[in-house]
Design an enzyme around this catalytic site. Structure first.
Site, mmCIF file in Angstrom:
data_model
loop_
_atom_site.group_PDB
_atom_site.id
_atom_site.type_symbol
_atom_site.label_atom_id
_atom_site.label_comp_id
_atom_site.label_asym_id
_atom_site.label_seq_id
_atom_site.Cartn_x
_atom_site.Cartn_y
_atom_site.Cartn_z
ATOM 1 N N GLY A 165 -13.869 -29.611 7.727
ATOM 2 C CA GLY A 165 -13.026 -28.829 8.618
ATOM 3 C C GLY A 165 -13.610 -27.507 9.067
ATOM 4 N N LYS A 181 -12.625 -24.561 8.673
ATOM 5 C CA LYS A 181 -12.559 -23.456 7.716
ATOM 6 C C LYS A 181 -13.944 -23.062 7.235
ATOM 7 C CE LYS A 181 -10.967 -22.454 3.001
ATOM 8 N NZ LYS A 181 -10.241 -22.985 1.824
ATOM 9 N N TYR A 194 -21.141 -27.570 12.124
ATOM 10 C CA TYR A 194 -20.502 -26.667 11.167
ATOM 11 C C TYR A 194 -21.537 -25.890 10.355
ATOM 12 C CZ TYR A 194 -16.099 -29.285 11.847
ATOM 13 O OH TYR A 194 -14.975 -29.878 12.367
ATOM 14 N N HIS A 216 -18.418 -36.693 20.179
ATOM 15 C CA HIS A 216 -17.221 -35.985 20.617
ATOM 16 C C HIS A 216 -17.013 -36.148 22.113
ATOM 17 C CE1 HIS A 216 -14.433 -32.592 21.284
ATOM 18 N NE2 HIS A 216 -14.116 -32.738 20.012
ATOM 19 N N GLN A 224 -11.710 -40.794 16.451
ATOM 20 C CA GLN A 224 -11.093 -39.768 15.607
ATOM 21 C C GLN A 224 -10.261 -38.832 16.467
ATOM 22 O OE1 GLN A 224 -12.876 -35.931 13.629
ATOM 23 N NE2 GLN A 224 -13.572 -37.695 12.463
ATOM 24 N N SER A 257 -8.884 -28.620 -2.403
ATOM 25 C CA SER A 257 -9.877 -27.791 -3.073
ATOM 26 C C SER A 257 -9.684 -27.739 -4.581
ATOM 27 C CB SER A 257 -9.826 -26.350 -2.522
ATOM 28 O OG SER A 257 -8.525 -25.797 -2.684
#
Length: 283
Positions: free
Chosen positions: A24, A26, A60, A121, A176, A248
């Site tokens: 993700g 984050k 990322y 994407h 996705q 997590s």
């Protein structure tokens, strides 16, 4: 595409674990070079705890963390399903303007010879080739064994039709998309269309923020000895979609693993769907 125990069988015959742990945004490093030790620890915990599907994206900047975590976990590469994604819209954070060269670079950072699934994407970069040319690069990755399966991300019906109706060697096996009730309110019919075409839908952002639905999920969870998030994830799986979730802590990981060891009764599936249709928001 079909669900068998804890895995979906893709249209190309490959198996994919029915729930994924997503890295993700984050952990998006925005070009920063230092290792994310917290992420490494989370991924190690996940892998040691039995999670077998990790979803990330090269842009990322977390490839090295994935590779280190897998090595530290002592889990065999063949026992883990790695999904990666090419995001041409993130031009500042990609190394190449085509998915073939990008994945080859990503694999060096991952310390792997292949990924199990590579996604293209929907946003095609301004300086890169068009969709069909990008897909040729994706097919080359599949042919050379650098990606065992190839799919797409955030594609609407028209983009999918362009690929599915073209004389391509390999069709996308996954699409996705963000999850809202029946997947995407602003793209009507996309989930149904994917199912008709044998394209598995991966659903990200599967988190409930609706009080009425949360109450129902909690009540149903008491019947099965599961918490509300497990019930939500199981509902998604039984809808024929693959949820991508986050976690997590050790109890989060255990909850994700145990999503596939029970089945919701039809009346519970219908009740969740009924309440979800009224008013539901995911983020």
């Amino acid at each position: 595409m079909s669900l068998q125990a804890s895995k979906f069988i893709l249209s190309n015959g490959n198996a994919i674990p029915a729930v994924a742990l997503g890295i993700g945004a984050k952990h998006f490093k925005h070009g920063k070079g230092e290792l994310d030790k917290q992420l490494i620890g989370t991924l190690e915990l996940a892998l040691k705890g039995g999670i077998t599907h990790i979803e990330g994206a090269g842009s990322y900047g977390t490839n090295e963390e994935i590779g280190i975590a897998l090595k530290n976990s002592m889990v065999k590469r063949s026992d883990v399903f790695i999904t990666a994604e090419y995001l041409p819209v993130e031009e500042k954070h990609i190394k190449h303007h085509n998915p073939y060269e990008e994945l080859k670079s990503d694999l060096k950072e991952l310390g792997m010879s292949y990924v199990d699934l590579y996604l293209l994407h929907q946003e095609v970069g301004k300086n890169g080739p068009g969709l069909m040319k990008q897909w040729e690069y994706m097919e080359r990755l599949k042919d050379e064994g650098l990606a065992h399966s190839i799919g797409v991300s955030n594609f609407g019906i028209e983009e999918l039709k362009q690929l599915l109706n073209s004389k391509t060697k390999w069709k996308p096996v996954v699409n996705q998309m963000e999850f809202t009730e029946y997947l995407h309110d602003d793209v009507p019919g996309i989930a149904e269309y994917c199912k008709e075409q044998g394209v598995l839908v991966e659903a990200y952002a599967v988190v409930c923020h609706n009080k009425s639905l949360h109450y129902v999920l909690t009540q149903i969870g008491e019947k099965y000895g599961k918490h509300s998030q497990q019930i939500l994830l199981r509902w998604v799986v039984q809808k024929g979609l693959l949820p991508i979730t986050k976690g997590s802590k050790e109890e989060h990981m255990e909850g994700i693993v145990n999503v596939t060891n029970f089945e919701l009764h039809e009346e519970d599936m219908e009740e969740i769907t009924r309440v979800a249709k009224k008013k539901i928001h995911y983020k």
